[in-house]
Enzyme design. Structure first.
Site, PDB file in Angstrom:
ATOM      1  N   ALA A 134       0.845  -1.196   0.000  1.00 10.30           N
ATOM      2  CA  ALA A 134       0.000   0.000   0.000  1.00 10.30           C
ATOM      3  C   ALA A 134       0.880   1.246   0.000  1.00 10.30           C
ATOM      4  CB  ALA A 134      -0.888   0.004   1.234  1.00 10.30           C
TER       5      ALA A 134
ATOM      6  N   GLU B  29      -0.175  -9.581  -1.094  1.00 14.52           N
ATOM      7  CA  GLU B  29      -1.602  -9.930  -1.050  1.00 14.52           C
ATOM      8  C   GLU B  29      -2.162 -10.065  -2.475  1.00 14.52           C
ATOM      9  OE1 GLU B  29      -2.680  -6.734   2.032  1.00 14.52           O
ATOM     10  OE2 GLU B  29      -3.862  -8.462   2.631  1.00 14.52           O
TER      11      GLU B  29
ATOM     12  N   GLY C  87       0.739  -5.374   0.579  1.00 14.05           N
ATOM     13  CA  GLY C  87      -0.362  -5.494  -0.382  1.00 14.05           C
ATOM     14  C   GLY C  87       0.069  -6.109  -1.705  1.00 14.05           C
TER      15      GLY C  87
ATOM     16  N   GLU D 252       3.560  -5.201   7.504  1.00 12.65           N
ATOM     17  CA  GLU D 252       2.457  -4.413   8.073  1.00 12.65           C
ATOM     18  C   GLU D 252       2.546  -4.151   9.574  1.00 12.65           C
ATOM     19  OE1 GLU D 252       2.050  -6.594   5.673  1.00 12.65           O
ATOM     20  OE2 GLU D 252       0.527  -5.923   4.255  1.00 12.65           O
TER      21      GLU D 252
HETATM   22  N1  COA Z   1       4.437   3.468  -0.375  1.00 13.95           N
HETATM   23  C1  COA Z   1       4.830   4.637  -0.912  1.00 13.95           C
HETATM   24  N2  COA Z   1       6.032   4.830  -1.492  1.00 13.95           N
HETATM   25  C2  COA Z   1       6.878   3.782  -1.513  1.00 13.95           C
HETATM   26  C3  COA Z   1       6.538   2.539  -0.966  1.00 13.95           C
HETATM   27  C4  COA Z   1       5.248   2.406  -0.382  1.00 13.95           C
HETATM   28  N3  COA Z   1       4.820   1.236   0.118  1.00 13.95           N
HETATM   29  N4  COA Z   1       7.581   1.683  -1.123  1.00 13.95           N
HETATM   30  C5  COA Z   1       8.547   2.399  -1.745  1.00 13.95           C
HETATM   31  N5  COA Z   1       8.124   3.654  -1.989  1.00 13.95           N
HETATM   32  C6  COA Z   1       8.857   4.738  -2.640  1.00 13.95           C
HETATM   33  C7  COA Z   1       9.903   5.346  -1.718  1.00 13.95           C
HETATM   34  O1  COA Z   1       9.311   6.296  -0.885  1.00 13.95           O
HETATM   35  C8  COA Z   1      10.862   5.929  -2.722  1.00 13.95           C
HETATM   36  O2  COA Z   1      10.345   7.120  -3.263  1.00 13.95           O
HETATM   37  P1  COA Z   1      11.003   8.555  -2.876  1.00 13.95           P
HETATM   38  O3  COA Z   1      12.426   8.426  -3.296  1.00 13.95           O
HETATM   39  O4  COA Z   1      10.192   9.525  -3.664  1.00 13.95           O
HETATM   40  O5  COA Z   1      10.831   8.674  -1.412  1.00 13.95           O
HETATM   41  C9  COA Z   1      10.847   4.906  -3.862  1.00 13.95           C
HETATM   42  O6  COA Z   1       9.617   4.203  -3.708  1.00 13.95           O
HETATM   43  C10 COA Z   1      11.997   3.936  -3.796  1.00 13.95           C
HETATM   44  O7  COA Z   1      11.994   3.324  -2.526  1.00 13.95           O
HETATM   45  P2  COA Z   1      13.235   3.406  -1.503  1.00 13.95           P
HETATM   46  O8  COA Z   1      12.717   3.211  -0.127  1.00 13.95           O
HETATM   47  O9  COA Z   1      14.059   4.609  -1.755  1.00 13.95           O
HETATM   48  O10 COA Z   1      14.050   2.121  -1.997  1.00 13.95           O
HETATM   49  P3  COA Z   1      14.972   1.187  -1.096  1.00 13.95           P
HETATM   50  O11 COA Z   1      15.673   0.272  -2.044  1.00 13.95           O
HETATM   51  O12 COA Z   1      15.780   1.987  -0.161  1.00 13.95           O
HETATM   52  O13 COA Z   1      13.934   0.323  -0.213  1.00 13.95           O
HETATM   53  C11 COA Z   1      11.964  -0.979   0.198  1.00 13.95           C
HETATM   54  C12 COA Z   1      12.993  -0.505  -0.838  1.00 13.95           C
HETATM   55  C13 COA Z   1      10.874  -1.752  -0.521  1.00 13.95           C
HETATM   56  C14 COA Z   1      12.642  -1.868   1.248  1.00 13.95           C
HETATM   57  C15 COA Z   1      11.376   0.253   0.920  1.00 13.95           C
HETATM   58  O14 COA Z   1      10.935   1.172  -0.085  1.00 13.95           O
HETATM   59  C16 COA Z   1      10.201  -0.061   1.792  1.00 13.95           C
HETATM   60  O15 COA Z   1      10.382  -0.542   2.902  1.00 13.95           O
HETATM   61  N6  COA Z   1       8.979   0.242   1.320  1.00 13.95           N
HETATM   62  C17 COA Z   1       7.780   0.050   2.080  1.00 13.95           C
HETATM   63  C18 COA Z   1       7.361  -1.383   2.048  1.00 13.95           C
HETATM   64  C19 COA Z   1       6.166  -1.599   2.961  1.00 13.95           C
HETATM   65  O16 COA Z   1       6.251  -1.453   4.168  1.00 13.95           O
HETATM   66  N7  COA Z   1       5.029  -1.968   2.361  1.00 13.95           N
HETATM   67  C20 COA Z   1       3.832  -2.302   3.078  1.00 13.95           C
HETATM   68  C21 COA Z   1       2.931  -1.136   3.202  1.00 13.95           C
HETATM   69  S1  COA Z   1       1.501  -1.586   4.174  1.00 13.95           S
END
Ligand code: COA
Length: 244
Positions: free
Chosen positions: A50, A98, A95, A118
């Site tokens: 999400a 999911e 998600g 989550e």
């Molecule tokens: N929602 C919104 N934006 C997201 C996102 C999410 N779930 N996951 C990644 N992004 C965005 C980041 O904010 C970033 O954008 P920005 O540079 O404009 O801030 C871009 O995608 C790249 O992600 P980044 O975090 O810089 O890459 P990374 O390689 O350092 O880390 C992840 C990758 C997937 C580990 C990390 O992005 C993350 O933990 N994301 C959230 C995952 C999550 O918790 N999902 C469940 C949500 S309920």
């Protein structure tokens, strides 16, 4: 179908939640479509869950519950009659996982990473993740993933049956197409009914599931495609299925 917000690792926005069920429904109703494939745009992710940046306090928890109980966006996947394949590379989290779990078949590239972050965000899965993961992996492993939020790689995901096919990242598109073409070459109605038998049957006790199976098979016995398949076998050629 492409989850197409590569700059946000294809995180699911409100707009995507609107568009997804419609896209699935349209593809499911399109006579020229035999298999639906879901994939993520860009090199890094199938879907990172999400959109956390859109998270905000909800006006009324009761209202939220009502809206989700009666019309979750994931329903489009559950209601699809045709096979839906998740073609997964990179991050497949929250998600995103999911969505993958709501698909019928999961094929993954070796760079895929799976997890449920989550509870670290003070929430939990909301579109069936906690329900589907246990059906796929069993209680012990499902609880491990849901409660720790730890990520597992594609190799492990393949080992435990979270994905049924594992390929090199550069071969994912071709392998997905080959898989879809294999399914698309079968009799369309038989495919739709066989999917229904497995999916619905998995929620029934064995006797009821077997009755469903024979009911669905009965409907296939008089189809033109069944007769065509038998004719083609005798004539040593490929059948030309019509979906009737
Ligand atoms: N929602 C919104 N934006 C997201 C996102 C999410 N779930 N996951 C990644 N992004 C965005 C980041 O904010 C970033 O954008 P920005 O540079 O404009 O801030 C871009 O995608 C790249 O992600 P980044 O975090 O810089 O890459 P990374 O390689 O350092 O880390 C992840 C990758 C997937 C580990 C990390 O992005 C993350 O933990 N994301 C959230 C995952 C999550 O918790 N999902 C469940 C949500 S309920």
């Amino acid at each position: 179908m492409t989850l197409n917000r590569p700059d946000a690792l294809n995180a699911i926005s409100a707009e995507m939640r609107e568009a997804l069920p419609r896209a699935i429904r349209d593809a499911d109703q399109d006579e020229t479509v035999r298999v639906i494939v879901v994939r993520g745009a860009g090199p890094r992710a199938f879907c990172a869950g999400a959109d956390i940046k859109e998270f905000a306090p909800v006006a009324s928890p009761a209202e939220y519950r009502q809206s989700r109980v009666h019309g979750s966006w994931i329903r489009g996947f559950d209601e699809a009659r045709k096979p839906v394949v998740a073609s997964i590379h990179g991050f497949c989290l929250g998600g995103g996982l999911e969505i993958a779990l709501a698909c019928d078949i999961r094929i993954a590239a070796r760079d895929a990473v799976f997890g449920f972050p989550e509870t670290g965000l003070g929430i939990m899965t909301g579109v069936g993740g906690s329900q589907r993961i246990v059906r796929v992996l069993g209680l012990g492993l499902a609880l491990d993933l849901v409660l720790t939020g730890e990520r597992i790689g594609a190799e492990r995901a393949h080992q435990v049956g979270l994905v049924s096919r594992l390929v090199e990242p550069e071969g994912l598109a071709d392998a997905t197409r080959a898989l879809a073409e294999t399914i698309a070459a079968k009799a369309p109605l038989a495919t739709v009914f066989a999917k229904e038998a497995v999916r619905k049957g998995s929620e029934l006790e064995l006797g009821a599931g077997m009755k469903l199976e024979v009911d669905l098979l009965s409907l296939l016995l008089n189809t033109e495609d069944r007769l065509e398949a038998a004719r083609a076998f005798k004539e040593k050629r490929k059948p030309a299925f019509k979906g009737r």
